[in-house]
Design an enzyme around this catalytic site. Structure first.
Site, PDB file in Angstrom:
ATOM      1  N   GLU A 113     -10.719 -10.572  -1.720  1.00  0.00           N
ATOM      2  CA  GLU A 113     -10.698 -10.026   0.193  1.00  0.00           C
ATOM      3  C   GLU A 113     -11.816  -9.562   0.195  1.00  0.00           C
ATOM      4  O   GLU A 113     -12.168  -8.512  -0.442  1.00  0.00           O
ATOM      5  CB  GLU A 113      -9.504  -9.230  -0.998  1.00  0.00           C
ATOM      6  N   LYS A 162       0.685  -0.723   0.186  1.00  0.00           N
ATOM      7  CA  LYS A 162       0.016  -0.356   0.208  1.00  0.00           C
ATOM      8  C   LYS A 162       0.574   1.244   0.292  1.00  0.00           C
ATOM      9  O   LYS A 162       1.670   1.241  -0.537  1.00  0.00           O
ATOM     10  CB  LYS A 162      -0.428  -0.199   1.063  1.00  0.00           C
TER      11      LYS A 162
HETATM   12  P1  PGA Z   1      -4.073  -6.298   5.337  1.00  0.00           P
HETATM   13  O1  PGA Z   1      -4.097  -6.056   4.081  1.00  0.00           O
HETATM   14  O2  PGA Z   1      -3.479  -7.699   5.160  1.00  0.00           O
HETATM   15  O3  PGA Z   1      -3.713  -5.315   5.610  1.00  0.00           O
HETATM   16  O4  PGA Z   1      -5.620  -6.594   5.957  1.00  0.00           O
HETATM   17  C1  PGA Z   1      -4.347  -7.244   2.872  1.00  0.00           C
HETATM   18  C2  PGA Z   1      -5.004  -6.674   1.703  1.00  0.00           C
HETATM   19  O5  PGA Z   1      -5.559  -5.443   1.249  1.00  0.00           O
HETATM   20  O6  PGA Z   1      -4.631  -6.499   0.437  1.00  0.00           O
END
Ligand code: PGA
Length: 256
Positions: free
Chosen positions: A169, A13
């Site tokens: 997801e 991210k």
């Molecule tokens: P997270 O994010 O593992 O922090 O929940 C997963 C993603 O957004 O791909």
């Protein structure tokens, strides 16, 4: 046992400077012992792509961006094109992440255009789909997944589909610490595989890598990854530290 290789993909991210990214990759390469049996991918900020490409040049660790425009160039202030991504040597691009759908107006239609463009430019799309909590509570998981699959992948050929990774997801599991149960994830993954068989070509459901994403971490990875239908993880928070990321890779390796 599924024929597909397990894949651990990090989604950084909006985290890490170029220097921090290089440090991570150096640390990762020094700790990843067996680099072949599990697919390892890092999806990083645009500004880190060039910096890590040098380090990963001869390594079996893939890397990619987190978004792109479908056009090669033009008056699209603030956007990045597939040609620009090609120039960094990256191989992957995540498309349709729920944060982009939620905050940046990404639609099934734009995801579809981006998927086509990525494939035309030899980039492997990691296409993210998943329902919100409201949609799950309203019993609309399959309806939402079908719509997102049709928009993103609906008109791909079997050949094109062989370059695509799907990431399930559920929005309510992303960054919340609440992961989907293995049963919930397996149910969604089976639905996705059936959809691929029925809408792309028979057999595509079994040949496609389908990752689970949403609060996957070393403590819960094994119970998720032991299921044949779950080919790996798209990991946000737990991909930011070398140790937890390496631990996820070794959990996946031990299951493979
Ligand atoms: P997270 O994010 O593992 O922090 O929940 C997963 C993603 O957004 O791909």
């Amino acid at each position: 046992m599924a024929q597909r290789k397990k894949v651990i993909a990090g989604n950084w991210k909006m985290h890490k400077s170029p220097e921090e990214s290089k440090e991570f990759v150096e640390g990762l390469l020094s700790k990843l012992l067996d680099k072949e049996s599990v697919g390892v991918i890092l999806c990083v900020p645009f500004t880190s792509l060039f910096h890590i490409s040098e380090l990963l040049k001869d390594e079996p660790v893939g890397f990619g961006a987190q978004n792109m425009h479908w056009e090669e160039q033009g008056a699209y202030t603030g956007e990045i094109s597939p040609v620009m991504l090609n120039s960094t040597g990256c191989e992957y691009v995540t498309l349709g992440h729920s944060e982009r759908r939620q905050y940046y107006n990404e639609t099934d239609e734009t995801v579809g255009k981006k998927v086509h463009s990525a494939l035309e430019h030899n980039l492997k799309p990691i296409v993210c789909i998943g329902e919100s909590l409201e949609q799950r509570e309203a019993d609309k998981v399959e309806e939402v997944l079908s719509r997102q699959l049709s928009g993103g992948l609906g008109d791909l050929s079997e050949d094109q589909m062989s370059e695509v990774i799907v990431a399930y997801e559920p929005v309510w599991a992303i960054g919340t610490g609440v992961n989907a149960t293995p049963e919930q994830a397996v149910e969604a993954h089976k639905f996705i595989r059936t959809w691929l068989d029925e809408n792309i070509a028979s057999g595509v459901g079994q040949s496609t890598t389908v990752l689970y994403g949403g609060s996957m971490k070393p403590a819960n990875a094994e119970t998720l990854l032991t299921n044949d239908d779950i080919d790996g993880g798209l990991i946000g928070g737990a991909s930011l530290k070398v140790d937890s990321f390496v631990e996820l890779v070794s959990i996946a390796k031990n299951i493979s």
